[in-house]
Write a protein that holds these residues in place. Structure first.
Motif, mmCIF file in Angstrom:
data_model
loop_
_atom_site.group_PDB
_atom_site.id
_atom_site.type_symbol
_atom_site.label_atom_id
_atom_site.label_comp_id
_atom_site.label_asym_id
_atom_site.label_seq_id
_atom_site.Cartn_x
_atom_site.Cartn_y
_atom_site.Cartn_z
ATOM 1 N N VAL B 165 40.068 44.655 50.418
ATOM 2 C CA VAL B 165 39.680 46.071 50.367
ATOM 3 C C VAL B 165 40.916 46.968 50.420
ATOM 4 O O VAL B 165 41.025 47.948 49.675
ATOM 5 C CB VAL B 165 38.696 46.401 51.510
ATOM 6 C CG1 VAL B 165 38.428 47.895 51.566
ATOM 7 C CG2 VAL B 165 37.383 45.651 51.305
ATOM 8 N N ALA B 166 41.872 46.600 51.277
ATOM 9 C CA ALA B 166 43.104 47.399 51.355
ATOM 10 C C ALA B 166 43.823 47.408 50.007
ATOM 11 O O ALA B 166 44.306 48.447 49.550
ATOM 12 C CB ALA B 166 44.021 46.830 52.438
ATOM 13 N N GLN B 167 43.864 46.240 49.349
ATOM 14 C CA GLN B 167 44.521 46.170 48.042
ATOM 15 C C GLN B 167 43.751 46.968 46.991
ATOM 16 O O GLN B 167 44.359 47.588 46.116
ATOM 17 C CB GLN B 167 44.657 44.714 47.581
ATOM 18 C CG GLN B 167 45.693 43.916 48.355
ATOM 19 C CD GLN B 167 47.105 44.394 48.098
ATOM 20 O OE1 GLN B 167 47.379 45.053 47.103
ATOM 21 N NE2 GLN B 167 48.005 44.096 49.018
ATOM 22 N N LEU B 265 45.744 35.566 46.451
ATOM 23 C CA LEU B 265 44.312 35.721 46.165
ATOM 24 C C LEU B 265 43.805 37.141 46.426
ATOM 25 O O LEU B 265 43.124 37.711 45.567
ATOM 26 C CB LEU B 265 43.487 34.716 46.965
ATOM 27 C CG LEU B 265 43.391 33.311 46.370
ATOM 28 C CD1 LEU B 265 42.284 32.531 47.049
ATOM 29 C CD2 LEU B 265 43.171 33.349 44.872
ATOM 30 N N PRO B 266 44.110 37.763 47.576
ATOM 31 C CA PRO B 266 43.609 39.126 47.779
ATOM 32 C C PRO B 266 44.077 40.077 46.683
ATOM 33 O O PRO B 266 43.315 40.939 46.233
ATOM 34 C CB PRO B 266 44.204 39.528 49.127
ATOM 35 C CG PRO B 266 44.493 38.255 49.823
ATOM 36 C CD PRO B 266 44.820 37.263 48.764
ATOM 37 N N VAL B 268 44.967 39.263 43.508
ATOM 38 C CA VAL B 268 44.311 38.945 42.241
ATOM 39 C C VAL B 268 42.872 39.457 42.256
ATOM 40 O O VAL B 268 42.415 40.110 41.308
ATOM 41 C CB VAL B 268 44.348 37.414 41.997
ATOM 42 C CG1 VAL B 268 43.456 37.040 40.833
ATOM 43 C CG2 VAL B 268 45.771 36.954 41.739
ATOM 44 N N LEU B 269 42.165 39.190 43.347
ATOM 45 C CA LEU B 269 40.757 39.610 43.418
ATOM 46 C C LEU B 269 40.639 41.131 43.434
ATOM 47 O O LEU B 269 39.757 41.699 42.788
ATOM 48 C CB LEU B 269 40.096 39.008 44.667
ATOM 49 C CG LEU B 269 39.939 37.485 44.614
ATOM 50 C CD1 LEU B 269 39.371 36.953 45.905
ATOM 51 C CD2 LEU B 269 39.054 37.082 43.433
ATOM 52 N N ALA B 270 41.547 41.788 44.156
ATOM 53 C CA ALA B 270 41.498 43.250 44.220
ATOM 54 C C ALA B 270 41.682 43.845 42.830
ATOM 55 O O ALA B 270 40.975 44.776 42.440
ATOM 56 C CB ALA B 270 42.574 43.767 45.167
ATOM 57 N N LEU B 271 42.620 43.282 42.068
ATOM 58 C CA LEU B 271 42.860 43.833 40.731
ATOM 59 C C LEU B 271 41.684 43.516 39.800
ATOM 60 O O LEU B 271 41.406 44.276 38.873
ATOM 61 C CB LEU B 271 44.183 43.285 40.167
ATOM 62 C CG LEU B 271 44.935 44.264 39.282
ATOM 63 C CD1 LEU B 271 45.229 45.550 40.026
ATOM 64 C CD2 LEU B 271 46.229 43.660 38.778
ATOM 65 N N GLN B 272 40.989 42.387 40.077
ATOM 66 C CA GLN B 272 39.782 42.080 39.302
ATOM 67 C C GLN B 272 38.735 43.172 39.458
ATOM 68 O O GLN B 272 37.964 43.432 38.556
ATOM 69 C CB GLN B 272 39.164 40.753 39.776
ATOM 70 C CG GLN B 272 39.902 39.516 39.342
ATOM 71 C CD GLN B 272 39.914 39.333 37.854
ATOM 72 O OE1 GLN B 272 38.985 39.741 37.158
ATOM 73 N NE2 GLN B 272 40.986 38.753 37.347
#
Lengths: 268, 381
Positions: B165-167, B265-266, B268-272
């Motif tokens: 969430v922060a990302q 991972l955080p 990559v997922l955040a940018l997804q």
């Protein structure tokens, strides 16, 4: 050699009623300290008593909350930039982590002040830098390497060579022997003493190395409770009636260091 | 110090095959070069003669630089003569230390630099090699991230929601204003350009299709991806790179944790999440820019604009544009993190890899976009 020293003629650094505060956290409260010309002053204190903060304040990296600091008879923070630079190039500072420039080789690190301040051509500066490097006890082939390729002890010695580059009047050393093996630490003490005796510079030495304190220091200043408790020869400081000082010097490590020094009859 | 003093630093007296030296004044760093000129002259003078004495009574100041010149002058064999010349024990000790240091220093032969053409060829070769290595490295790292992701998805306890969430806030929410402004302006410019040309054919109403097609299919996702490459890939590299310099990544590893799981991972997922949302924002803002220009200069009211838009442009174009967003997001995040992990020990290295992260991700984004356009065309979408 130095013009316009105020107050005590023999003191090269003069700290008066210094207060340093970070937010609510008070590090120094009315701290006063004199460093005499040509002496090696050891500064000791528990972790977090502000030894490094004091060093940073003296060399002008930190503006104190209150108080006055004079180095070589001048207040660094009130000087114009050029005059300040002239004073600062008479300092040699060895930072705790070395603080070598990571994008330059070791030789270039040492040669940089020589080229910048003395306008030496590069080959001359590098030749001189190589000599300083060997003087600090590093093999010559370490000179072409980058700081990230050196061990912790080698970084310390390279940083010492850089601090010595301009033959400073005052050498500030922040835990120079921490992380050195005992043989290198003893060689460091010997080198510092040899150079000080020949060149007559002043040393402000922050250290926890009890052996260095006994062998090197002319005087020792103890930082505790936000102030300098006592500044005197080590013989008198270790007998100072204070709980912390007694625990520091009369603990098992202190006893061992004192016994070793007295055994060799080398105490000051 | 006046200039005439410098020639006075060193004097020698020749008397029937014997030489007597006089060392005077300040042998210090500021006279190092002047001394460097005098020393060889003097050495030449006593090379074939017998050195009988060195007078140092006039020597005022001697520092380590001056000591180096003095050792050069006398060489190891005559250094002992200084003691007879009345030099103090402290200075003698320093001279001995300097002499030892210089002996060690002379053993070093500096490596020779290659000639220009050789260096040029070498640089080119190294560049080609590096390109290939980077490609392999990127494939390997992508595989590692996907593998970690699959493993992680099965264990919901390992999901790092706070970090994600922060990302998302940093990479997505904080980027909304700049993305919206940029795409709005580009949308306005394209509409204006299109209108100018289409009005020659009396087909200004097709401006709506122009801006709609271009933004839904290409421009929104491409602009956002390039912006993210500059804004986010560089941030990832700088963050992970300075952690690497600080040995924080090593600290994570020795604690038995996985830096890929914890740090990559955080991101990559955040940018997804962020990049598709930003793409949508970009589409809306670009089309809004077109609508404003249409209303102001083409007499197409927003009502007409929306009518035509709904009638002329199938939803397929929106999906085709959006389909590219997750792919770009994955590559940008992975390239940024990979470059961060590739940093080696110095501040300069952090800078080099941050540049590389931006260049590589923009390159990959544009290359893939071109390939996607070809593919869509061949498929007749």
């Amino acid at each position: 050699m130095v013009e316009g020293v105020n107050g005590d003629d023999a003191s090269i650094i003069c700290v008066r009623e210094l207060c340093n505060r970070f937010g609510d956290h008070v590090v120094h409260e009315n701290l006063s300290l004199d460093v005499r010309r040509g002496e090696i002053l050891g500064v000791v204190g528990g972790s977090g008593t502000g030894k490094s903060v004091l060093l940073r304040a003296i060399v002008g990296l930190l503006r104190p909350t209150r108080g006055r600091i004079e180095v070589l008879g001048r207040d660094l923070l009130s000087l114009p930039a050029h005059a300040r630079s002239l004073v600062e190039r008479r300092f040699g500072v060895l930072f705790q982590g070395g603080a070598l420039f990571s994008s330059l080789t070791v030789i270039e690190n040492i040669a940089l002040p020589l080229m910048e301040h003395n306008r030496l051509p590069r080959p001359e500066a590098e030749r001189l830098a190589l000599m300083k490097l060997s003087l600090a006890g590093l093999p010559a082939n370490a000179g072409t390497r980058y700081p990230s390729e050196l061990s912790g002890g080698m970084i310390k010695r390279a940083a010492l060579a850089r601090a010595l580059a301009l033959d400073p009047d005052i050498l500030f050393l922040d835990e120079p022997t921490a992380g050195l093996d005992p043989i290198s630490a003893a060689a460091f003490d010997h080198l510092l003493l040899t150079l000080r005796n020949a060149l007559g510079f002043t040393v402000f030495l922050v250290t926890h190395d009890l052996d260095s304190l006994y062998v090197l220091c002319d005087r020792v200043a103890v930082l505790a409770r936000k102030q300098v408790l006592v500044t005197d020869t080590i013989g008198r400081v270790q007998d100072f009636p204070d709980e912390w000082i007694q625990a520091y010097f009369k603990g098992p490590r202190g006893r061992a260091a004192r016994a070793a020094t007295n055994g060799h009859g080398a105490a000051n | 110090m006046p200039a005439e003093d410098r020639s006075d630093l060193l004097a020698w007296e020749i008397h029937e095959g014997t030489v007597r030296l006089a060392i005077r004044g300040r042998w210090v760093l500021s006279h190092y070069e002047a001394l460097g000129e005098r020393v060889p002259l003097c050495r030449a003078a006593f090379a074939q003669r017998l050195l009988v004495g060195v007078d140092t009574s006039g020597l005022e100041v001697l520092d380590t630089a001056g000591a180096a010149r003095l050792v050069e002058l006398l060489g190891g064999e005559h250094l002992g003569m200084l003691a007879e010349g009345g030099i103090s024990a402290e200075r003698q000790a320093m001279l001995d230390a300097v002499a030892r240091a210089m002996q060690a220093g002379d053993a070093l032969i500096p490596p020779r630099r290659p000639t220009m053409p050789v260096e040029l060829l070498g640089t080119m070769g190294a560049g080609v090699l590096r390109f290939w290595q980077q490609f392999i490295l990127l494939l390997g790292f992508s595989g590692l991230v996907l593998e970690t992701l699959l493993r992680n998805i099965l264990r919901p306890r390992g999901w790092r929601m706070t970090a994600i969430v922060a990302q998302i806030e940093q990479t997505g929410l904080d980027a909304v204003p700049i993305v919206a402004l940029l795409t709005f302006l580009v949308g306005a410019v394209i509409t204006f350009l299109g209108a100018t040309i289409l009005s020659d054919f009396g087909a200004t109403t097709y401006t709506v299709s122009l801006v709609g097609f271009s933004f839904l299919r290409e421009f929104a996702v491409l602009l956002v991806a390039i912006l993210m490459a500059g804004r986010t890939a560089s941030a990832f590299t700088a963050q992970l790179g300075s952690m690497k310099v600080n040995e924080e990544i090593d600290a994570i590893r020795v604690q038995g944790l996985s830096p890929v799981e914890l740090l990559v991972l955080p991101r990559v997922l955040a940018l997804q999440v962020s990049l598709p949302i930003l793409t949508f924002v970009g589409m809306i803002a670009g089309i809004a820019g077109g609508m404003v220009v249409c209303a102001l200069s083409l007499d197409i009211t927003p009502q007409m604009f929306i009518d035509r838009f709904g009638r002329d442009i199938p939803v397929r174009h929106f999906l085709l544009g959006m389909a590219k967003a997750p792919v770009f997001a994955f590559l940008i995040a992975v390239i940024g993190c990979l470059q961060g992990f590739s940093v080696r020990g110095s501040a300069q290295s952090v800078g080099e890899h941050t540049t590389a992260a931006v260049v590589h991700s923009i390159f990959v984004v544009i290359l893939l976009d071109a390939l996607a356009a070809l593919f869509y065309m061949e498929m007749g979408w």
